[in-house]
Design an enzyme around this catalytic site. Structure first.
Site, short mmCIF file in Angstrom:
data_model
loop_
_atom_site.label_atom_id
_atom_site.label_comp_id
_atom_site.label_asym_id
_atom_site.label_seq_id
_atom_site.Cartn_x
_atom_site.Cartn_y
_atom_site.Cartn_z
N CYS A 8 0.50 -0.77 0.07
CA CYS A 8 -0.16 -0.35 0.01
C CYS A 8 0.92 1.14 -0.39
O CYS A 8 2.40 1.33 -0.57
CB CYS A 8 -1.14 -0.36 0.96
SG CYS A 8 -2.33 0.30 1.10
N CYS A 80 -4.55 -0.34 -3.03
CA CYS A 80 -4.51 0.59 -2.46
C CYS A 80 -4.39 1.81 -3.85
O CYS A 80 -4.95 3.39 -4.18
CB CYS A 80 -3.92 2.06 -1.67
SG CYS A 80 -2.04 2.19 -2.34
#
Length: 130
Positions: A8, A80
């Protein structure tokens, strides 16, 4: 045993929760770690969200993706939408997925929802890795 990397942006919330679920639910089935495009720290709200369901992620650390070698992993999961920002070697592993989950760090009230999305996706991933 499959080697899984959750990645992420800052390795503080979504990837940390994914690592916690994978360690708990996939114990003995996979080897798992997490990292970020940059290292930071494990978000206290992520720790609390996982504590609420009995998974302790306090001892997990935030690591930079650059600390790892993509050839050491079979599966790379971006949480993400940062897949487009990953060096190509990270997206060309045996299995790459980009889950694009909302960032609860900016909206702490959505931690429970995002946690449950992460849980269901980790469960589905573990089923595919069998």
């Amino acid at each position: 045993m499959k080697r899984v990397m959750f990645v992420c942006k800052k390795n503080s919330s979504r990837s940390q929760m994914a690592e916690g679920f994978a360690r708990s639910l996939g114990a003995g089935q996979i080897s798992v770690t997490s990292s970020g495009l940059e290292a930071s720290q494990v978000n206290p709200d992520a720790i609390a969200a996982m504590d609420a369901i009995g998974i302790d992620i306090r001892d997990q650390t935030s690591n930079a993706l650059s600390e790892f070698d993509p050839t050491d992993f079979d599966v790379v999961i971006s949480l993400c939408g940062c897949g487009v920002n990953l060096p190509p070697a990270w997206t060309q592993v045996e299995q790459f997925e980009d889950w694009q989950l909302d960032d609860p760090a900016e909206q702490p009230e959505i931690f429970p929802r995002v946690r449950e999305e992460v849980r269901s996706r980790v469960i589905a991933l573990l089923e595919t890795l069998g």
